[in-house]
Design a protein around this motif. Structure first.
Motif, short mmCIF file in Angstrom:
data_model
loop_
_atom_site.label_atom_id
_atom_site.label_comp_id
_atom_site.label_asym_id
_atom_site.label_seq_id
_atom_site.Cartn_x
_atom_site.Cartn_y
_atom_site.Cartn_z
N ILE A 181 24.86 95.03 36.66
CA ILE A 181 24.32 96.16 35.88
C ILE A 181 25.44 97.06 35.39
O ILE A 181 25.34 97.65 34.32
N LYS A 182 26.50 97.15 36.16
CA LYS A 182 27.56 98.09 35.79
C LYS A 182 28.14 97.73 34.41
O LYS A 182 28.18 98.56 33.50
N ASN A 183 28.55 96.48 34.26
CA ASN A 183 29.10 96.07 32.98
C ASN A 183 28.03 95.98 31.91
O ASN A 183 28.25 96.28 30.74
N GLY A 184 26.83 95.58 32.35
CA GLY A 184 25.73 95.44 31.40
C GLY A 184 25.39 96.77 30.75
O GLY A 184 25.19 96.86 29.53
N LEU A 185 25.34 97.80 31.56
CA LEU A 185 25.01 99.12 31.02
C LEU A 185 26.09 99.61 30.08
O LEU A 185 25.79 100.21 29.03
N ALA A 186 27.35 99.36 30.47
CA ALA A 186 28.44 99.81 29.61
C ALA A 186 28.34 99.13 28.25
O ALA A 186 28.50 99.76 27.20
N ALA A 187 28.01 97.84 28.28
CA ALA A 187 27.90 97.11 27.01
C ALA A 187 26.74 97.64 26.18
O ALA A 187 26.88 97.95 24.99
N ALA A 188 25.56 97.75 26.82
CA ALA A 188 24.37 98.18 26.07
C ALA A 188 24.57 99.59 25.54
O ALA A 188 24.23 99.89 24.38
N SER A 189 25.11 100.49 26.37
CA SER A 189 25.33 101.85 25.91
C SER A 189 26.32 101.86 24.77
O SER A 189 26.16 102.61 23.80
N GLU B 219 22.08 116.86 32.35
CA GLU B 219 22.86 115.85 33.07
C GLU B 219 22.51 114.44 32.59
O GLU B 219 21.36 114.01 32.69
N MET B 220 23.53 113.78 32.07
CA MET B 220 23.38 112.37 31.69
C MET B 220 24.68 111.66 32.06
O MET B 220 25.69 112.29 32.36
N ALA B 221 24.62 110.33 31.98
CA ALA B 221 25.76 109.56 32.45
C ALA B 221 26.96 109.71 31.53
O ALA B 221 26.82 109.96 30.33
N GLU B 222 28.13 109.49 32.11
CA GLU B 222 29.37 109.60 31.34
C GLU B 222 29.47 108.53 30.27
O GLU B 222 30.25 108.67 29.33
N ILE B 223 28.68 107.45 30.40
CA ILE B 223 28.78 106.40 29.39
C ILE B 223 27.87 106.68 28.19
O ILE B 223 27.67 105.81 27.34
N LEU B 224 27.27 107.87 28.11
CA LEU B 224 26.48 108.24 26.93
C LEU B 224 27.08 109.49 26.28
O LEU B 224 26.38 110.50 26.08
N PRO B 225 28.37 109.46 25.93
CA PRO B 225 29.00 110.70 25.42
C PRO B 225 28.40 111.16 24.10
O PRO B 225 28.31 112.36 23.85
N HIS B 226 28.00 110.22 23.26
CA HIS B 226 27.47 110.63 21.95
C HIS B 226 26.09 111.26 22.08
O HIS B 226 25.82 112.30 21.49
N LEU B 227 25.22 110.62 22.85
CA LEU B 227 23.90 111.23 23.08
C LEU B 227 24.09 112.58 23.76
O LEU B 227 23.36 113.54 23.49
#
Lengths: 473, 585
Positions: free
Chosen positions: A342-350, A126-134
């Motif tokens: 954090i929401k947008n920040g994480l999307a950007a960093a990911s 289980e990992m977040a949807e914003i890490l599809p490649h990992l």
């Protein structure tokens, strides 16, 4: 203090340059490595752990260092209970008496995970949807959900993660590794650091984080520039041919050698050797940074054209360094300190790191290199279950880290935090445990890798740490 | 000498004789009616364990008395005579104590009945003799040597005889009955009627050491030399006998559990359950490894070396014990000491790292080639003297062609081979077919095609194969996968897992209290759950066994010591619990 090291201090860089020919690129380059080899050890440094204590599982380490503290709660550690308590007060039983960074004295309320989680791979990790490649390489990953650290502010936490101590001046894990095992190649430094731009945050990272501490300076991390020439002055200046330059270097070397017959200074002998490395790097670095041999599908895999200072380009460079025998590579990406938005920040960093991180693993694997390389993905700490406005604060009692590669049990999660993701409650892994595991995979028993300094034997793991057998095959 | 005071009266002979007679009866009662108790108090066990200490005192005193009396017969010295008095007192007292302690020691049992019977009676008779000697002496005048007596001196000699016998059987009880004679020369044996020693029946070593029976040749001799003195015919500590396979499988008081034997050997030296106990000769690491290996493999009496699965450690032990080479089809490595300087020279001359894989190992590796290393076919040929030692050969980007492959084909212990980005082609891979241990093969960036993979189908040890950027097609890959994947074996493991799962299910325990009696339930939960989860003394998690009921509440502790502290002074601890429960709220 090491007497050779003291001698190295006596002839400083300026003194040396004064004696030698000035202004030539090669010499400036040599000054990058001004701490020199241990005298009396001509040729390549082969390390002190010889042969290894245990059969090594890995030959090299690539540490994708997510500086700033990625939020484990939004990326790796799903907590449905935290969602239920969204905007409710954080139960005081968790936070009472605990260290808090910027939320001191504020009312503590929970913040639900900002992204949905998905199950990836055959293992269903289980990992977040914003890490599809990992997620696509989940079956290679071991997700440790029970990391704990001791320092709640960035710089000391980086120091702890890198050196196992919060006291500046201790050697970093890369330096220890190089001291223990030496490098695989004579053409490049054995511990190389890359930092990337992008992500909206650029907190400074002190070069102390990859220092050699009290170990001889030649074991320190060498920071390559991530855009343009990796190393300054590595190309001969306009109008100076390679041949011309190598003749100058040769003459300087001869002069040094002649002078050394008079003074018999071991440090000068070291310097002569440094010239040789510098000269070799004049050949190896341009070859290294010339990406014309990378086919387009590889560049697309990473999502970079290379040489542009991005994290993706650094991942590609890390693979190229690994292929050329560099022992320890750290790729810092600074963009994870999400106190707000954090929401947008994480999307950007990911978005900056996800594809390239996964690409590195895929690329190493298809070359058969993942079997003897350790890839680490993680930061110096995690983030709080409590909201800090629209962000999260620093958190040290439980966070997540990814490992992949030789000797690592892929497709597994290890350890767990409590139902709100605050404390690591199952199989907690300390930084010392992490270091002990890293050294173990490299074939080193962390208890026996010591260096005597100021009358005491020092270890990377101080007097703590056990290899975490649960993450290893 | 002459200053010794005269005491010219005789003691009350009748009283002394009566007392001696009374003690004699008690001692004989010890001999005749061995006490047995169902529950043995710890004080009794402790008293019994003083026996080995106390028992040496009467031995010393009686021997001293014997010597002094013999000297006294020839040198009539009053001082010497006084010394015999003291000795007689000491001997009688110590003998009495030793008998009492001995009786206590015998209570828990575990000794050979026959040996114990003899030891007990001889010990009792020794004490009786010592008491009557003292009685006789007390009733004689103290001041003058009495010369030869037809009562006293024969009694002294007989008692000394009893003492010798008691000592002998005592030793047999402790060390085993053949302790003394085990290494006795045959001349002496025939003199005392012990059967002559036949040269220890060498356990037949078969022509092929792999046919060696593990129990008979390797395990049993260890039990016989190190264990049977306490777990054998004469003593059965913990009810366990290890002198035959049937008996050891039966196990001891705790029931059949051969695993316990292996576990006991591996406990820390200061653990009370460690075997052998810390004051006995310990097993060597090899011996422990062998027993553990045999027990874990099923403790079969007839299993041969070839039948049992062997780890690398066991292979090494077997090599030492049986001069066994690891596997039939592998080539033994050369010893590191023999090749150390050669390895160094080769590495330096070829400009590569050629090194040992790990400390204590003979195995060698080339971990990495730099792109410009110049390592090629000629260098491979130079590795011939250490070819059996090569286990890792990471020579990707080397100048390797098919000509070099025959050298690799001779490295029978090779497990990891990286040939990526070399000139190797299909023809060269034929040489890999005979590498029985190859697990990792990297051929990325070579000219390999489907045809080249054919020989690899026979390399059943292969687990990871990298073929990126080669001419291999999906079809060739599938063929290789099918031929390497050992479905039968995998199905066997799956069956094993199903079996183990059934075992786990079968060991589930259901305890049902039933329903309907709500008052009983409430009472039960009230008393069953401790009010605290952490020990109020140490802060560690509680042990549900260590609880105290106090004021209607059940309070739990982490250990007996913490509970004892509550018993000593409950108030501060109660306050701690109350504070803790408020925090939880």
């Amino acid at each position: 203090m090491n007497p050779f090291f003291e001698a190295a201090q006596r002839i400083n860089r300026r003194h040396f340059l004064g004696k030698a020919a000035k202004g030539i690129g090669a010499i400036a380059l040599a000054s990058l490595f001004n701490s020199g080899r241990l005298a009396g050890e001509p040729g390549q440094w082969r390390g002190v752990v010889k042969p290894p204590h245990v059969a090594p599982k890995i030959r090299r380490v690539i540490h994708l260092y997510m500086a700033g503290g990625p939020s484990h709660l939004d990326l790796f550690d799903p907590k449905p209970d935290l969602a239920r308590l969204h905007e409710e007060p954080m139960p005081e039983s968790y936070t009472k008496g605990q260290p808090i960074a910027q939320l001191q004295g504020r009312e503590l309320t929970c913040m639900a995970p900002n992204y949905a989680f998905r199950r990836y791979g055959q293992s269903g990790m289980e990992m977040a949807e914003i890490l599809p490649h990992l997620g696509g390489v989940a079956d290679e990953l071991c997700l440790v959900r029970s990391m704990v650290t001791e320092q709640i502010n960035h710089d000391p936490a980086h120091t702890f993660m890198n050196t196992g101590s919060i006291i500046p001046g201790r050697p970093s894990m890369g330096a220890w590794t190089l001291y223990a095992l030496g490098n695989e190649t004579e053409n490049l430094p054995g511990f190389i650091v890359l930092t990337s731009e992008g992500g909206g945050q650029a907190q400074p990272i002190s070069s102390r984080q990859w220092s050699a501490g009290f170990l001889p300076g030649k074991f320190q991390g060498v920071k390559f520039q991530s855009a343009g020439d990796p190393v300054s002055y590595v190309s001969p200046p306009p109008g100076v041919s390679h041949q011309c330059q190598s003749e100058v270097v040769k003459h300087v070397k001869d002069l040094n050698r002649e002078f050394n017959e008079v003074v018999d200074d071991p440090d000068l002998a070291t310097r002569i050797a440094q010239y040789e490395l510098a000269a070799r790097m004049q050949m190896s670095v341009p070859e290294l940074s010339d990406l014309s041999d990378e086919p387009q599908h590889i560049l697309d895999l990473y999502g970079t054209e290379g040489g542009d200072g991005t994290f993706a380009s650094n991942c590609l460079m890390a693979r190229r360094l690994a292929e050329r025998g560099v022992r320890f590579i750290q790729v810092y990406h600074r963009g994870w300190d999400h106190h707000g938005d954090i929401k947008n920040g994480l999307a950007a960093a990911s978005g900056y790191v996800d594809q390239a991180s996964a690409a590195l693993i895929t690329d190493l694997k298809q070359r058969g290199m993942l079997d003897d390389t350790l890839v680490i993905w993680g930061g110096e700490f995690g983030r709080t279950p409590m909201a800090q406005g629209t962000g999260r604060d620093h958190h040290i009692k439980g966070f997540s880290l990814l490992m992949a590669g030789g000797g690592i049990r892929g497709g597994t999660t290890y350890g767990a935090t409590d139902e709100l993701g605050y404390n690591a409650i199952e199989n907690p892994v300390s930084i010392h445990d992490f270091h002990a595991t890293l050294l173990h995979l490299l074939g080193i028993d962390h208890r026996y890798l010591t260096f005597r300094y100021q009358g005491r034997d020092f270890r990377l793991t101080d007097v703590f740490g056990d290899p975490v057998t649960g993450v290893m095959t | 000498m002459t200053s010794v005071k005269a005491r010219p009266y005789r003691r009350g002979g009748r009283f002394v004789a009566g007392l001696a007679g009374f003690l004699t009866l008690i001692l004989l009662a010890f001999g005749l009616w061995p006490v047995s108790l169902d529950v043995i108090p710890e004080a009794v066990r402790f008293g019994g364990r003083l026996h080995p200490v106390l028992v040496h005192l009467p031995i010393g005193f009686l021997v001293a008395l014997l010597v002094l009396e013999m000297v006294d017969l020839f040198i009539r010295s009053a001082l010497l005579h006084h010394a015999t008095y003291i000795m007689a007192w000491l001997a009688a007292g110590a003998a009495l104590l030793a008998v009492v302690a001995g009786v206590l020691l015998a209570l828990p049992g575990g000794y050979s009945e026959e040996l114990l019977f003899r030891h007990r009676w001889l010990g009792v008779l020794t004490a009786v003799g010592a008491i009557w000697m003292l009685a006789w002496k007390i009733t004689r005048p103290l001041d003058k040597p009495h010369g030869w007596s037809f009562v006293y001196h024969p009694l002294l000699l007989v008692t000394a005889g009893f003492l010798g016998g008691a000592g002998h059987y005592g030793g047999s009880l402790t060390h085993g009955s053949d302790y003394l004679t085990a290494y006795m020369p045959n001349a002496l044996r025939s003199l005392i009627g012990v059967p002559e020693r036949v040269p220890a029946e060498a356990v037949a070593v078969p022509d092929d050491p792999r046919d060696t029976v593990v129990f008979a040749a390797l395990v049993d001799p260890i039990f016989q030399t190190r264990c049977v003195s306490c777990h054998g015919p004469e003593r059965q500590r913990g009810g366990l006998r290890l002198d035959s396979h049937d008996l050891l499988v039966q196990g001891g008081e705790s029931g059949p559990d051969t695993g316990l034997i292996a576990r006991s050997l591996r406990l820390p030296i200061d653990d009370d359950r460690r075997m052998p106990p810390r004051d006995r000769t310990q097993l060597t690491a090899d011996e422990i490894a062998i027993i553990t290996w045999w027990v874990r493999s099923g403790a079969d009496e007839h299993a041969r070396v070839r039948d049992l699965e062997k780890t690398a450690v066991i292979e090494r032990v077997l090599k030492r014990k049986l001069n066994l080479t690891p596997e039939e089809d592998t080539v033994p490595m050369r010893e590191w000491d023999e090749i150390a300087s050669l390895v160094e020279t080769l590495g330096a001359e070829m400009g590569v790292r050629l090194q040992r894989v790990e400390r204590g190992s003979d195995a060698l590796e080339i971990p990495f080639l730099t792109p410009d290393s110049g390592f090629g076919d000629e260098e491979l040929a130079r590795l011939a003297p250490v070819e059996a030692n090569m286990v890792t050969l990471n020579i990707g980007r080397g100048r390797i062609t098919d000509d070099g492959m025959e050298h690799i084909g001779r490295m029978k212990n090779l497990t990891r081979l990286d040939l990526s980005n070399t000139q190797v082609s299909d023809a060269g891979l034929i040489h890999l077919a005979e590498l029985p241990r190859l697990e990792y093969l990297n051929l990325y960036g070579t000219k390999i095609t489907d045809g080249g993979l054919k020989p690899l189908q026979r390399v059943s040890s292969l687990r990871r194969i990298y073929l990126w950027q080669t001419g291999v097609t999906d079809e060739g890959l599938a063929t290789l996968y099918q031929s390497l994947r050992d479905e039968a074996r995998i199905e066997m493991w799956r069956e094993e897992i199903r079996h183990l799962e059934r075992m786990i299910e079968a060991s589930e325990i259901v305890i049902d209290l039933g329903h309907g009696d709500s008052s009983g339930e409430a009472g039960a939960t009230g008393a069953a759950d401790p009010v605290n989860g952490k020990c109020p003394v140490s802060g560690r998690p509680v042990d549900p066994q260590q609880t105290v009921e106090h004021g209607g509440r059940l309070i739990a502790f982490c250990c007996r010591d913490c509970r004892a502290r509550f018993d000593d002074d409950p108030d501060p601890i109660l306050a701690e619990i109350d504070a803790g429960s408020r925090e939880d709220d």
